[in-house]
Write a protein that holds these residues in place. Sequence first.
Motif: not given
Length: 452
Positions: A25-26, A94-97, A192-193, A197-198
């Motif tokens: 994810s990171r 939340g921030t990634t969304s 980013l998606a 997801g991860t």
Amino acid sequence: MPSPIDHPPPVHPLKIANFRAYWLSRFAGTIAISAQAIIIGWQVYGIARETMDIRESAFMLGMIGLVQFVPLFLLTPVVGLVADSVDRRWIVRGTTSLLVVNAAFLGILTWSGNLSLPFLFGAAVLIGIARAFSGPAYSALAPNLVPKESLPTAIAISSIAWQFGTVAGPSIGGLLYAIHPDVAYGVISALLALALGTMFLIGKVPQPAAQRDRHPLQRILDGFSYVRRNRLVLATITLDLFAVLLAGATALLPIYARDILHVGASGLGFLAAGMGIGAGTTAIWFSFRPMTSNVGVKMLAAVVIFGLGILTFGVATRVTDLLGITRLAVGGGVIQLDFVISLIALIVAGGADMVSVYVRTSLIQLHTPDTMRGRVSAVSQLTISASNELGEAESGLMASLLGPVGAVMFGGIGAIAITLLWARLFPELRRARTFDPPETIDIAPQHGVAQP
């Protein structure tokens, strides 16, 4: 003598499912944000050049960094406390969304031909807000995913993901944009998606115990006080702040690619790739050969080399002009000498920067109690953002005053001078032999290990 059963070897972090999901994810998110940053800079500069000269356009380019830094600066006292009080996984989700929606919106505007400076600056503000909250949460989450004995390796691997993504992202963004803007924004949105997801794959992990007996404002001040009292943490944070603040030449890469080296968007991708090549090579080396001795001295040396690399990048065109040799025949082709020198200098600077970040991140995380990691990470993020985003504003301002080449030369010399000064002001850096924290610091009271 204790048997191997009594003291089993540390579990490698990548064998832990939660950490694997976190790392991916990171890594994906950092590449996406860094790629988007170089594209936004290229678009801002291109739109500005339609009506402004080089120096005015350079100033507008620097302002992109400023509008990302301001929300982070204003939110820093809050985001650290949030990262120590709220489930860190949901902060990142939340921030990634928000970042997914932001990138998709810019892609649609680019595709439809409706992109303008106000939209680009607005998107930069949203990126600044998202990063303000996600940075401390990401940093503080990693140590909660692995057992204590695996923590140094986990921090190193996490640092590699962040730094490699930060430096390789611009090269990927530049190359994808050279293929087609729609391709670039499509890949960024997909990355980013993937990061989002991860992050949902990470199971529940325990939060640090809430300090309900202390007022929230006092808890915020505790984070700043801890950084001020721990001189080793203070030295590593501030060295990066001032060195990269001065030598943040990457903000000026669009100017170099378009108006100094005359290599266009594809050349911009290769220049940005230089930092990624250096950082990636160094990251791979550390994954097999972790640093174990004289970490402080090596960090100081790395920052000096970083400054020399940036200085060389800045003077490459001047040197080739003075020598009267701008092109060389190699085999059956011709190479542009100043471009090659610039690229090599950026590769060296990227490798040195990776050494510095690897040491700095490991020292900060291992010398900070888990109950304060969110707040200390917020302070660290503030200085990193000041050196990066505010450094972009400084580079744009200096370029408007001294010209792009003069600004880069000033930054490289300044980074070297700051490092020599810090080596004298903070002898703790020179004395830091290993990453081992003092025995009195409880670095990971709760780790919430997930089984592979």
